[in-house]
Design a protein around this motif. Sequence first.
Motif, PDB file in Angstrom:
ATOM      1  N   VAL A  84       0.850  -1.194   0.000  1.00  0.00           N
ATOM      2  CA  VAL A  84       0.000   0.000   0.000  1.00  0.00           C
ATOM      3  C   VAL A  84       0.883   1.239   0.000  1.00  0.00           C
ATOM      4  CG1 VAL A  84      -1.711   1.346   1.282  1.00  0.00           C
ATOM      5  CG2 VAL A  84      -1.939  -1.136   1.169  1.00  0.00           C
ATOM      6  N   ALA A  85       0.670   2.102  -0.981  1.00  0.00           N
ATOM      7  CA  ALA A  85       1.337   3.403  -1.003  1.00  0.00           C
ATOM      8  C   ALA A  85       0.428   4.392  -0.298  1.00  0.00           C
ATOM      9  CB  ALA A  85       1.577   3.839  -2.443  1.00  0.00           C
ATOM     10  N   LEU A 141      -0.948  -7.320  -4.998  1.00  0.00           N
ATOM     11  CA  LEU A 141      -1.956  -6.252  -5.003  1.00  0.00           C
ATOM     12  C   LEU A 141      -1.251  -4.962  -4.612  1.00  0.00           C
ATOM     13  CD1 LEU A 141      -4.944  -5.350  -5.162  1.00  0.00           C
ATOM     14  CD2 LEU A 141      -5.197  -6.068  -2.778  1.00  0.00           C
ATOM     15  N   VAL A 142      -1.307  -3.971  -5.508  1.00  0.00           N
ATOM     16  CA  VAL A 142      -0.641  -2.688  -5.255  1.00  0.00           C
ATOM     17  C   VAL A 142      -1.720  -1.617  -5.170  1.00  0.00           C
ATOM     18  CG1 VAL A 142       1.083  -1.046  -6.095  1.00  0.00           C
ATOM     19  CG2 VAL A 142       1.342  -3.481  -6.602  1.00  0.00           C
ATOM     20  N   ILE A 143      -1.766  -0.944  -4.021  1.00  0.00           N
ATOM     21  CA  ILE A 143      -2.848   0.023  -3.769  1.00  0.00           C
ATOM     22  C   ILE A 143      -2.243   1.386  -3.444  1.00  0.00           C
ATOM     23  CG2 ILE A 143      -4.867   0.524  -2.319  1.00  0.00           C
ATOM     24  CD1 ILE A 143      -4.939  -2.441  -1.517  1.00  0.00           C
ATOM     25  N   GLY A 144      -2.854   2.439  -3.956  1.00  0.00           N
ATOM     26  CA  GLY A 144      -2.543   3.806  -3.498  1.00  0.00           C
ATOM     27  C   GLY A 144      -3.780   4.309  -2.781  1.00  0.00           C
ATOM     28  N   ALA A 145      -3.662   4.721  -1.533  1.00  0.00           N
ATOM     29  CA  ALA A 145      -4.858   5.125  -0.777  1.00  0.00           C
ATOM     30  C   ALA A 145      -4.512   6.274   0.169  1.00  0.00           C
ATOM     31  CB  ALA A 145      -5.397   3.939   0.027  1.00  0.00           C
ATOM     32  N   THR A 159      -3.919  25.680   0.760  1.00  0.00           N
ATOM     33  CA  THR A 159      -3.777  24.219   0.675  1.00  0.00           C
ATOM     34  C   THR A 159      -5.114  23.465   0.734  1.00  0.00           C
ATOM     35  OG1 THR A 159      -3.386  24.116   3.057  1.00  0.00           O
ATOM     36  CG2 THR A 159      -1.432  24.104   1.634  1.00  0.00           C
ATOM     37  N   CYS A 160      -6.095  23.995   1.482  1.00  0.00           N
ATOM     38  CA  CYS A 160      -7.314  23.195   1.709  1.00  0.00           C
ATOM     39  C   CYS A 160      -8.118  22.977   0.433  1.00  0.00           C
ATOM     40  CB  CYS A 160      -8.181  23.795   2.805  1.00  0.00           C
ATOM     41  SG  CYS A 160      -9.102  25.264   2.303  1.00  0.00           S
ATOM     42  N   ILE A 161      -7.880  23.816  -0.570  1.00  0.00           N
ATOM     43  CA  ILE A 161      -8.615  23.687  -1.833  1.00  0.00           C
ATOM     44  C   ILE A 161      -8.103  22.526  -2.688  1.00  0.00           C
ATOM     45  CG2 ILE A 161      -9.182  26.144  -1.946  1.00  0.00           C
ATOM     46  CD1 ILE A 161      -6.744  26.349  -3.953  1.00  0.00           C
ATOM     47  N   LEU A 162      -6.884  22.050  -2.376  1.00  0.00           N
ATOM     48  CA  LEU A 162      -6.189  21.163  -3.309  1.00  0.00           C
ATOM     49  C   LEU A 162      -6.481  19.677  -3.136  1.00  0.00           C
ATOM     50  CD1 LEU A 162      -2.611  22.760  -3.238  1.00  0.00           C
ATOM     51  CD2 LEU A 162      -4.310  22.969  -5.061  1.00  0.00           C
ATOM     52  N   PHE A 163      -6.656  19.237  -1.897  1.00  0.00           N
ATOM     53  CA  PHE A 163      -6.552  17.800  -1.632  1.00  0.00           C
ATOM     54  C   PHE A 163      -7.908  17.105  -1.486  1.00  0.00           C
ATOM     55  CE2 PHE A 163      -2.593  19.782  -0.281  1.00  0.00           C
ATOM     56  CZ  PHE A 163      -1.679  18.988  -0.957  1.00  0.00           C
ATOM     57  N   GLY A 164      -7.896  15.785  -1.741  1.00  0.00           N
ATOM     58  CA  GLY A 164      -9.095  14.971  -1.610  1.00  0.00           C
ATOM     59  C   GLY A 164      -8.732  13.555  -1.197  1.00  0.00           C
ATOM     60  N   ASP A 165      -9.754  12.745  -0.960  1.00  0.00           N
ATOM     61  CA  ASP A 165      -9.561  11.379  -0.468  1.00  0.00           C
ATOM     62  C   ASP A 165      -9.950  10.358  -1.535  1.00  0.00           C
ATOM     63  OD1 ASP A 165      -9.069  12.737   1.892  1.00  0.00           O
ATOM     64  OD2 ASP A 165     -11.061  12.332   2.735  1.00  0.00           O
ATOM     65  N   GLY A 166      -9.298   9.203  -1.512  1.00  0.00           N
ATOM     66  CA  GLY A 166      -9.656   8.146  -2.461  1.00  0.00           C
ATOM     67  C   GLY A 166      -8.643   7.022  -2.448  1.00  0.00           C
ATOM     68  N   ALA A 167      -8.899   6.026  -3.277  1.00  0.00           N
ATOM     69  CA  ALA A 167      -7.979   4.891  -3.384  1.00  0.00           C
ATOM     70  C   ALA A 167      -8.077   4.281  -4.772  1.00  0.00           C
ATOM     71  CB  ALA A 167      -8.318   3.830  -2.331  1.00  0.00           C
ATOM     72  N   GLY A 168      -6.952   3.779  -5.246  1.00  0.00           N
ATOM     73  CA  GLY A 168      -6.922   3.064  -6.525  1.00  0.00           C
ATOM     74  C   GLY A 168      -6.000   1.872  -6.367  1.00  0.00           C
ATOM     75  N   SER A 292      -3.078  12.420  -3.810  1.00  0.00           N
ATOM     76  CA  SER A 292      -1.732  11.930  -3.487  1.00  0.00           C
ATOM     77  C   SER A 292      -1.476  10.557  -4.127  1.00  0.00           C
ATOM     78  CB  SER A 292      -1.560  11.945  -1.957  1.00  0.00           C
ATOM     79  OG  SER A 292      -0.267  11.611  -1.572  1.00  0.00           O
ATOM     80  N   ALA A 293      -1.064   9.574  -3.358  1.00  0.00           N
ATOM     81  CA  ALA A 293      -0.681   8.273  -3.939  1.00  0.00           C
ATOM     82  C   ALA A 293      -1.834   7.561  -4.636  1.00  0.00           C
ATOM     83  CB  ALA A 293      -0.115   7.367  -2.852  1.00  0.00           C
ATOM     84  N   ALA A 294      -3.066   8.001  -4.367  1.00  0.00           N
ATOM     85  CA  ALA A 294      -4.219   7.340  -4.995  1.00  0.00           C
ATOM     86  C   ALA A 294      -4.491   7.863  -6.401  1.00  0.00           C
ATOM     87  CB  ALA A 294      -5.469   7.539  -4.129  1.00  0.00           C
ATOM     88  N   SER A 295      -3.914   9.001  -6.759  1.00  0.00           N
ATOM     89  CA  SER A 295      -4.411   9.680  -7.961  1.00  0.00           C
ATOM     90  C   SER A 295      -4.110   8.909  -9.244  1.00  0.00           C
ATOM     91  CB  SER A 295      -3.916  11.121  -8.029  1.00  0.00           C
ATOM     92  OG  SER A 295      -2.608  11.200  -8.517  1.00  0.00           O
ATOM     93  N   ILE A 296      -2.917   8.358  -9.393  1.00  0.00           N
ATOM     94  CA  ILE A 296      -2.608   7.624 -10.635  1.00  0.00           C
ATOM     95  C   ILE A 296      -3.463   6.362 -10.760  1.00  0.00           C
ATOM     96  CG2 ILE A 296      -0.818   6.283 -11.840  1.00  0.00           C
ATOM     97  CD1 ILE A 296       1.167   8.489 -11.168  1.00  0.00           C
TER      98      ILE A 296
END
Length: 334
Positions: A84-85, A141-145, A159-168, A292-296
């Motif tokens: 997990v990244a 299994l390689v995960i970015g979360a 900064t608060c406008i930029l970031f979000g949550d997720g996983a791929g 972050s690590a989830a975006s790609i």
Amino acid sequence: MNPATKTRSVILGTGSFAPENIVTNEDISRKVDTSDLWIRERTGIRERRVASAGESTSDLALEAGRKALGHAGISPSDLDGIIVATATPDLTFPSTACLVQGKLGIPGTFAFDVNAVCSGFMYALKVADSMIRSGQCETLLVIGAEVMSRFVDWSDRSTCILFGDGAGAVVLGKSGKEGSGGVGTVTLHADGRYWDLIHVPGGGAKTPVEMERPPGNACTIRMKGSETFRMAVRTLEESVREVLKEEGIGVNEVDWVVPHQANIRILEALSERLGIPLERFVINIDRYGNTSAASIPMALDEAVQDNRIRPGQGVLLTAFGSGVTWGSGFVKWT
Ligand code: COA
């Protein structure tokens, strides 16, 4: 060994997951001095997902991982390991990968985290690919979360406008056919002299939470926005060119660029410098912000599921993040 007979890793399946809760630019503009127009024009972001109180990084990672396994037609028990990244783990320790492994119910399977912040998925992919190429593993299994929202200072408009949550996630397997594509060159880089360009000062061994001065605000993101922007554009271009050179291919053999989604203007500058039209970039920053690590892996999954990415195409992945870290990779889609 003849290069054509070398084992390669291939992406067998992709998956992604984002929390249901949507926070729009309008929502943020009610809390800090900003506007939907400013955020859209300067970043390309319209909205982002924010985890609910009961959701954490391992929950998002688990959902994305399950979807990738389903897409690949692989059972959790077939996995040799989980990587997990993440830079926003559930806990300081143990790793988020161990929490995901526990939830998947596959005791004994190795599991560990990789932290290269927004470049994390590239780092995890390289580690997994190397393990498969060397013959130590067959299926990973390689995960970015990330749950970035818990590390954002919601009173800091820069900064608060930029970031979000997720996983791929991707399931990586051993190539079945010789010379049939898969993961090619992946290059990684870092320059720790610039550690403070984007960082979270508190919560680690240097500044444990109870020592924070002033208390309660050190565990949020600090960022030098314009320096970060300039360095991102330069390093992304350099590392993409490095991969193309190593692969012996030109930009015409890149059907899709799947970049880390930090700022649409970074991607526009990269597109112009590389001479690859923006139409060949997979972009979803408008709906998710910087995860972050989830975006790609999130963007990759979107373009695979809607059939933009098809077998035989050249897919270039590229990321830049805190550390500073950066890296790019080429995948001949199978
Ligand atoms: N709303 C309105 N105004 C804002 C604002 C916001 N959300 N955030 C900053 N501003 C203001 C600044 O205060 C500044 O005002 P001033 O000129 O009166 O001092 C002005 O806008 C310009 O600020 P600047 O920081 O130069 O803007 P920018 O065009 O560089 O955009 C970022 C700021 C953060 C969007 C941009 O620098 C960026 O995206 N950097 C890269 C960040 C990144 O990718 N980080 C993660 C890497 S993985």
